[in-house]
Design a protein around this motif. Structure first.
Motif, PDB file in Angstrom:
ATOM      1  N   UNK A 102      -2.679  14.968 -27.196  1.00 49.78           N
ATOM      2  CA  UNK A 102      -3.755  15.475 -26.350  1.00 49.78           C
ATOM      3  C   UNK A 102      -3.224  15.842 -24.970  1.00 49.78           C
ATOM      4  N   UNK A 103      -2.345  15.000 -24.433  1.00 43.66           N
ATOM      5  CA  UNK A 103      -1.828  15.221 -23.078  1.00 43.66           C
ATOM      6  C   UNK A 103      -0.425  14.643 -22.970  1.00 43.66           C
ATOM      7  N   UNK A 104       0.484  15.424 -22.399  1.00 46.92           N
ATOM      8  CA  UNK A 104       1.849  14.981 -22.086  1.00 46.92           C
ATOM      9  C   UNK A 104       1.989  14.910 -20.573  1.00 46.92           C
ATOM     10  N   UNK A 105       2.459  13.787 -20.085  1.00 43.70           N
ATOM     11  CA  UNK A 105       2.669  13.644 -18.648  1.00 43.70           C
ATOM     12  C   UNK A 105       4.151  13.808 -18.334  1.00 43.70           C
ATOM     13  N   UNK A 106       4.460  14.091 -17.088  1.00 43.82           N
ATOM     14  CA  UNK A 106       5.843  14.211 -16.647  1.00 43.82           C
ATOM     15  C   UNK A 106       6.490  12.832 -16.592  1.00 43.82           C
ATOM     16  N   UNK A 107       7.807  12.806 -16.671  1.00 43.88           N
ATOM     17  CA  UNK A 107       8.560  11.560 -16.545  1.00 43.88           C
ATOM     18  C   UNK A 107       8.426  11.043 -15.120  1.00 43.88           C
ATOM     19  N   UNK A 108       8.161   9.742 -14.988  1.00 42.66           N
ATOM     20  CA  UNK A 108       8.030   9.096 -13.683  1.00 42.66           C
ATOM     21  C   UNK A 108       9.231   8.183 -13.459  1.00 42.66           C
ATOM     22  N   UNK A 109       9.897   8.357 -12.351  1.00 43.09           N
ATOM     23  CA  UNK A 109      10.992   7.472 -11.971  1.00 43.09           C
ATOM     24  C   UNK A 109      10.355   6.318 -11.190  1.00 43.09           C
ATOM     25  N   UNK A 110      10.094   5.200 -11.845  1.00 45.09           N
ATOM     26  CA  UNK A 110       9.375   4.079 -11.244  1.00 45.09           C
ATOM     27  C   UNK A 110      10.260   3.343 -10.249  1.00 45.09           C
ATOM     28  N   UNK A 111      11.530   3.138 -10.602  1.00 49.68           N
ATOM     29  CA  UNK A 111      12.494   2.504  -9.697  1.00 49.68           C
ATOM     30  C   UNK A 111      13.866   3.119  -9.997  1.00 49.68           C
ATOM     31  N   UNK A 112      14.883   2.636  -9.294  1.00 55.24           N
ATOM     32  CA  UNK A 112      16.226   3.170  -9.525  1.00 55.24           C
ATOM     33  C   UNK A 112      16.675   2.984 -10.971  1.00 55.24           C
ATOM     34  N   UNK A 113      16.205   1.919 -11.605  1.00 60.58           N
ATOM     35  CA  UNK A 113      16.666   1.578 -12.956  1.00 60.58           C
ATOM     36  C   UNK A 113      15.618   1.763 -14.039  1.00 60.58           C
ATOM     37  N   UNK A 114      14.432   2.235 -13.694  1.00 61.97           N
ATOM     38  CA  UNK A 114      13.367   2.316 -14.691  1.00 61.97           C
ATOM     39  C   UNK A 114      12.612   3.625 -14.577  1.00 61.97           C
ATOM     40  N   UNK A 115      12.462   4.304 -15.732  1.00 58.52           N
ATOM     41  CA  UNK A 115      11.639   5.504 -15.795  1.00 58.52           C
ATOM     42  C   UNK A 115      10.787   5.443 -17.049  1.00 58.52           C
ATOM     43  N   UNK A 116       9.640   6.131 -16.981  1.00 59.62           N
ATOM     44  CA  UNK A 116       8.730   6.148 -18.120  1.00 59.62           C
ATOM     45  C   UNK A 116       8.049   7.508 -18.209  1.00 59.62           C
ATOM     46  N   UNK A 117       7.579   7.801 -19.433  1.00 61.16           N
ATOM     47  CA  UNK A 117       6.806   9.019 -19.666  1.00 61.16           C
ATOM     48  C   UNK A 117       5.645   8.644 -20.560  1.00 61.16           C
ATOM     49  N   UNK A 118       4.447   8.956 -20.120  1.00 63.48           N
ATOM     50  CA  UNK A 118       3.250   8.616 -20.874  1.00 63.48           C
ATOM     51  C   UNK A 118       2.707   9.844 -21.588  1.00 63.48           C
ATOM     52  N   UNK A 119       1.984   9.576 -22.669  1.00 64.36           N
ATOM     53  CA  UNK A 119       1.312  10.646 -23.393  1.00 64.36           C
ATOM     54  C   UNK A 119       0.074  10.080 -24.072  1.00 64.36           C
ATOM     55  N   UNK A 120      -0.894  10.954 -24.311  1.00 61.23           N
ATOM     56  CA  UNK A 120      -2.150  10.583 -24.951  1.00 61.23           C
ATOM     57  C   UNK A 120      -2.142  11.159 -26.355  1.00 61.23           C
ATOM     58  N   UNK A 121      -2.426  10.293 -27.322  1.00 64.96           N
ATOM     59  CA  UNK A 121      -2.481  10.703 -28.722  1.00 64.96           C
ATOM     60  C   UNK A 121      -3.931  10.649 -29.174  1.00 64.96           C
ATOM     61  N   UNK A 122      -4.407  11.753 -29.726  1.00 66.24           N
ATOM     62  CA  UNK A 122      -5.766  11.839 -30.263  1.00 66.24           C
ATOM     63  C   UNK A 122      -5.705  11.435 -31.729  1.00 66.24           C
ATOM     64  N   UNK A 123      -6.447  10.380 -32.065  1.00 65.14           N
ATOM     65  CA  UNK A 123      -6.473   9.880 -33.434  1.00 65.14           C
ATOM     66  C   UNK A 123      -7.898  10.022 -33.956  1.00 65.14           C
ATOM     67  N   UNK A 124      -8.058  10.721 -35.062  1.00 64.58           N
ATOM     68  CA  UNK A 124      -9.370  10.875 -35.680  1.00 64.58           C
ATOM     69  C   UNK A 124      -9.621   9.663 -36.569  1.00 64.58           C
ATOM     70  N   UNK A 125     -10.268   8.672 -36.020  1.00 66.48           N
ATOM     71  CA  UNK A 125     -10.512   7.411 -36.721  1.00 66.48           C
ATOM     72  C   UNK A 125     -12.017   7.223 -36.830  1.00 66.48           C
ATOM     73  N   UNK A 126     -12.550   7.375 -38.033  1.00 66.83           N
ATOM     74  CA  UNK A 126     -13.986   7.190 -38.226  1.00 66.83           C
ATOM     75  C   UNK A 126     -14.789   8.307 -37.579  1.00 66.83           C
ATOM     76  N   UNK A 127     -15.960   7.946 -37.098  1.00 71.31           N
ATOM     77  CA  UNK A 127     -16.875   8.936 -36.532  1.00 71.31           C
ATOM     78  C   UNK A 127     -16.456   9.417 -35.150  1.00 71.31           C
ATOM     79  N   UNK A 128     -15.772   8.549 -34.386  1.00 70.88           N
ATOM     80  CA  UNK A 128     -15.433   8.882 -33.013  1.00 70.88           C
ATOM     81  C   UNK A 128     -13.926   9.012 -32.836  1.00 70.88           C
ATOM     82  N   UNK A 129     -13.475  10.073 -32.170  1.00 64.38           N
ATOM     83  CA  UNK A 129     -12.032  10.210 -31.918  1.00 64.38           C
ATOM     84  C   UNK A 129     -11.562   9.153 -30.925  1.00 64.38           C
ATOM     85  N   UNK A 130     -10.324   8.730 -31.088  1.00 68.22           N
ATOM     86  CA  UNK A 130      -9.727   7.732 -30.210  1.00 68.22           C
ATOM     87  C   UNK A 130      -8.611   8.390 -29.410  1.00 68.22           C
ATOM     88  N   UNK A 131      -8.611   8.186 -28.112  1.00 65.64           N
ATOM     89  CA  UNK A 131      -7.588   8.714 -27.216  1.00 65.64           C
ATOM     90  C   UNK A 131      -6.748   7.528 -26.763  1.00 65.64           C
TER      91      UNK A 131
END
Length: 144
Positions: A10-39
């Motif tokens: 659903x959404x890709x975020x840019x890589x975040x350099x949290x500290x000198x030794x740590x970086x992360x990249x978040x993303x949202x996955x849309x899952x069609x589970x039952x009647x309501x979609x899950x993000x």
């Protein structure tokens, strides 16, 4: 313990350099589970941030992830964080479920075993069967 899930980015975020030794990249996955979609928000850390470079929003992917949780003390109050740590990301079409990793929302891959011969279960005991043999007026054997 690893888990697998299949969904659409659903959404890709840019890589975040949290500290000198740590970086992360978040993303949202849309899952069609039952009647309501899950993000659901996942994160990839360190070298695994690059796993998302070959994917675009709208792509169907399979994600293998670990559940991670930790406490954080903030001014005498403990706050708990939970992360879904993605460590394998692949095209959904190439996804092969692993035997040891349960797939989110999937039915069991093998049916429950059925007994081949009838089994008998012991009859439940009643409180009167637990009366002490010394003649006490004890109606049960609970220690409290």
């Amino acid at each position: 313990m690893a888990f697998d899930v299949v969904g659409k980015i659903e959404k890709l975020f840019e890589t975040q350099q949290v500290s000198d030794k740590f970086k992360k990249r978040e993303f949202i996955l849309l899952i069609q589970e039952g009647q309501y979609p899950q993000y659901i928000k996942f994160q990839a850390t360190q070298d695994r941030c690059n796993l998302l470079d070959s994917f675009n929003e709208g792509d169907d992917i399979a994600v293998t992830f670990d559940l991670r949780g930790r406490p954080y003390d903030k001014g005498g109050e403990t706050i708990y964080f939970t992360n879904l740590e993605a460590w394998r990301i692949q095209q959904a079409a190439a996804y092969q479920p692993q035997a040891q990793a349960p797939q989110y929302g999937a039915a069991p891959s093998t049916p429950a075993p059925t007994p081949s011969a009838p089994t008998s279960t012991p009859a439940p005991t009643t409180p009167t069967e637990n009366i002490a043999s010394s003649g006490d007026d004890v109606t049960d054997d609970l220690p409290f």
